[in-house]
Design a protein around this motif. Structure first.
Motif, PDB file in Angstrom:
ATOM      1  N   GLU A 163       0.832  -1.196   0.000  1.00  0.00           N
ATOM      2  CA  GLU A 163       0.000   0.000   0.000  1.00  0.00           C
ATOM      3  C   GLU A 163       0.870   1.251   0.000  1.00  0.00           C
ATOM      4  OE1 GLU A 163      -2.849   0.133   3.126  1.00  0.00           O
ATOM      5  OE2 GLU A 163      -3.704  -1.840   2.672  1.00  0.00           O
ATOM      6  N   PHE A 164       0.462   2.234  -0.806  1.00  0.00           N
ATOM      7  CA  PHE A 164       1.142   3.521  -0.786  1.00  0.00           C
ATOM      8  C   PHE A 164       0.174   4.597  -1.258  1.00  0.00           C
ATOM      9  CE2 PHE A 164       1.813   1.800  -5.004  1.00  0.00           C
ATOM     10  CZ  PHE A 164       1.672   2.892  -5.863  1.00  0.00           C
ATOM     11  N   ASN A 165       0.554   5.851  -1.038  1.00  0.00           N
ATOM     12  CA  ASN A 165      -0.300   6.987  -1.363  1.00  0.00           C
ATOM     13  C   ASN A 165       0.232   7.693  -2.603  1.00  0.00           C
ATOM     14  OD1 ASN A 165      -0.898  10.113  -1.007  1.00  0.00           O
ATOM     15  ND2 ASN A 165      -2.531   8.963   0.043  1.00  0.00           N
ATOM     16  N   LEU A 166      -0.617   7.875  -3.610  1.00  0.00           N
ATOM     17  CA  LEU A 166      -0.209   8.485  -4.867  1.00  0.00           C
ATOM     18  C   LEU A 166       0.274   9.920  -4.683  1.00  0.00           C
ATOM     19  CD1 LEU A 166      -2.901   7.222  -7.418  1.00  0.00           C
ATOM     20  CD2 LEU A 166      -0.466   6.696  -7.410  1.00  0.00           C
ATOM     21  N   SER A 167      -0.411  10.662  -3.814  1.00  0.00           N
ATOM     22  CA  SER A 167      -0.019  12.057  -3.583  1.00  0.00           C
ATOM     23  C   SER A 167       1.391  12.128  -3.001  1.00  0.00           C
ATOM     24  CB  SER A 167      -1.015  12.741  -2.637  1.00  0.00           C
ATOM     25  OG  SER A 167      -2.286  12.826  -3.247  1.00  0.00           O
ATOM     26  N   ASN A 168       1.650  11.241  -2.031  1.00  0.00           N
ATOM     27  CA  ASN A 168       2.988  11.217  -1.434  1.00  0.00           C
ATOM     28  C   ASN A 168       4.042  10.802  -2.459  1.00  0.00           C
ATOM     29  OD1 ASN A 168       1.825  11.939   1.010  1.00  0.00           O
ATOM     30  ND2 ASN A 168       1.726   9.822   1.775  1.00  0.00           N
ATOM     31  N   HIS A 172      -9.355   7.472  -5.467  1.00  0.00           N
ATOM     32  CA  HIS A 172      -8.584   6.597  -4.574  1.00  0.00           C
ATOM     33  C   HIS A 172      -7.106   6.985  -4.627  1.00  0.00           C
ATOM     34  CE1 HIS A 172     -12.140   4.309  -5.985  1.00  0.00           C
ATOM     35  NE2 HIS A 172     -12.208   3.921  -4.711  1.00  0.00           N
ATOM     36  N   GLU A 173      -6.666   7.695  -3.633  1.00  0.00           N
ATOM     37  CA  GLU A 173      -5.244   8.054  -3.568  1.00  0.00           C
ATOM     38  C   GLU A 173      -4.410   6.940  -2.958  1.00  0.00           C
ATOM     39  OE1 GLU A 173      -4.401  11.746  -1.780  1.00  0.00           O
ATOM     40  OE2 GLU A 173      -5.553  12.936  -3.213  1.00  0.00           O
ATOM     41  N   ASP A 174      -5.027   6.120  -2.128  1.00  0.00           N
ATOM     42  CA  ASP A 174      -4.336   4.984  -1.515  1.00  0.00           C
ATOM     43  C   ASP A 174      -4.527   3.763  -2.418  1.00  0.00           C
ATOM     44  OD1 ASP A 174      -3.455   6.372   0.776  1.00  0.00           O
ATOM     45  OD2 ASP A 174      -5.450   6.177   1.661  1.00  0.00           O
ATOM     46  N   VAL A 175      -3.432   3.239  -2.930  1.00  0.00           N
ATOM     47  CA  VAL A 175      -3.497   2.122  -3.877  1.00  0.00           C
ATOM     48  C   VAL A 175      -2.526   1.028  -3.459  1.00  0.00           C
ATOM     49  CG1 VAL A 175      -4.205   3.579  -5.807  1.00  0.00           C
ATOM     50  CG2 VAL A 175      -1.767   3.220  -5.352  1.00  0.00           C
ATOM     51  N   GLU A 215       5.585   0.487  -5.322  1.00  0.00           N
ATOM     52  CA  GLU A 215       5.838   1.926  -5.256  1.00  0.00           C
ATOM     53  C   GLU A 215       7.201   2.281  -5.862  1.00  0.00           C
ATOM     54  OE1 GLU A 215       5.870   5.588  -1.972  1.00  0.00           O
ATOM     55  OE2 GLU A 215       5.837   3.489  -1.310  1.00  0.00           O
ATOM     56  N   GLU A 275      -7.978   8.999 -12.884  1.00  0.00           N
ATOM     57  CA  GLU A 275      -8.259   7.629 -12.459  1.00  0.00           C
ATOM     58  C   GLU A 275      -9.245   6.988 -13.438  1.00  0.00           C
ATOM     59  OE1 GLU A 275     -10.155   5.127  -8.707  1.00  0.00           O
ATOM     60  OE2 GLU A 275      -9.341   7.124  -8.389  1.00  0.00           O
TER      61      GLU A 275
END
Length: 326
Positions: free
Chosen positions: A252-257, A286-289, A293, A323
């Motif tokens: 899991e990771f955050n696209l924005s980050n 969904h920013e968390d995907v 990474e 998306e």
């Protein structure tokens, strides 16, 4: 009455005859032994240009068969038993002129490997013909022994070994190519976080009194350092490089980050070229995907850093993120 008695000593003549018979028996024994080791054995008289087929007989006086013309026999044999592509070389190598030229007491053997005319079970059959000088006079061969041996099995093994060697060579070349390509790509990838670390360090050095600015620079240095460490870990994992495989992870990771980390690393290069960057985000629910990474970061980093590299000074860069339906 006078009587004259004439006589001569035949001791030396008998000894000479016995020696000749002994040598003949030894030669016959050698020939007999050779005929049991090879599927074909011939006795060739180079002076007369004739040969005899050797048969295995208990009586050594009948070891040799009927005398025939060697060159005529060779012509018949090559047409019937030797592969068409090997016939000329066979006749040239094992012909009397070449045997007289090559054979000597110092070099008593001539050999030639050739393919048989007919295959067996679809496989090419191989024979090695060897000619060994039996008698020499004044350094030139007078008589020779011709032996033929089936070497199909050893040739097949050589072919298997050759193919295995080629496959090993191709595998090594593939591994080297994979390493070269990998390291070439990595050298490009490593520059971006390194430039970011150097740039942020320089900025922090000029704002030592600004605690907030230094903290921001240190945060960006940390992000770039982590990315750099992941790249170095890949370089050190040589087993993956040699096999040409890259394993993807699911995390899991955050696209924005992720995007923020990438922009942090490429921004020093953009600032150096006075470029402008616009980021547009459309319908991202969904920013968390879940994904790899590090790999995605490498892909985006290559795309954006190339955009910076090939965009003129003062140019504009645009990034659009949307998306798609899952």
């Amino acid at each position: 009455m006078a009587v004259n008695i004439l006589g001569r000593d035949i001791t030396l003549e008998r000894e000479k005859e016995e020696e000749e018979m002994r040598k003949a028996r030894e030669r016959a024994n050698i020939i007999n032994s050779l005929s049991s080791m090879f599927f074909a054995t011939y006795y060739i008289d180079l002076m007369n240009g004739t040969f005899r087929v050797i048969t295995q007989k208990e009586d050594v006086r009948q070891v040799l068969g009927e005398e025939r013309n060697y060159m005529e026999g060779m012509e018949i044999y090559t047409r019937k038993f030797v592969h068409p592509d090997d016939r000329e070389d066979y006749k040239k190598k094992l012909g009397i002129p070449n045997l007289l030229n090559e054979l000597s007491p110092e070099h008593p053997t001539v050999a030639f490997e050739y393919r048989k005319a007919e295959k067996r079970n679809g496989m090419t059959q191989w024979t090695r013909a060897s000619i060994v000088a039996a008698d020499c006079e004044n350094g030139r061969p007078k008589t020779v022994i011709y032996v033929a041996q089936d070497i199909t099995e050893s040739k097949q093994k050589e072919e298997r070994d050759r193919k295995a060697l080629i496959e090993a060579c191709e595998a090594a070349n593939h591994a080297n190519a994979a390493k070269s390509e990998f390291l070439s790509r990595m050298s490009h990838d490593i520059r971006t976080p390194m430039n970011a670390i150097i740039g942020m360090t320089a900025i922090a050095g000029t704002h030592l009194d600004d605690r907030e600015k230094v903290s921001d620079c240190l945060g960006k240095i940390t992000v770039s350092s982590r990315h750099l460490l992941s790249l170095i870990n890949e370089v050190l994992d040589m087993s993956k490089i040699e096999s040409g495989r890259i394993e993807l992870t699911e995390e899991e990771f955050n696209l924005s980050n992720l995007l923020e980390s990438i922009l942090t690393m490429v921004r020093p290069s953009m600032n150096a070229k006075e470029q402008q960057l616009h980021v547009r985000i459309f319908e991202v629910a969904h920013e968390d995907v879940i994904g790899d990474e590090i790999r995605l970061q490498q892909v985006f980093m290559n795309i954006i850093s190339n955009a910076v590299k090939y965009t003129p000074v003062g140019g504009k860069l645009e990034i659009e993120i949307s998306e798609k339906p899952s």
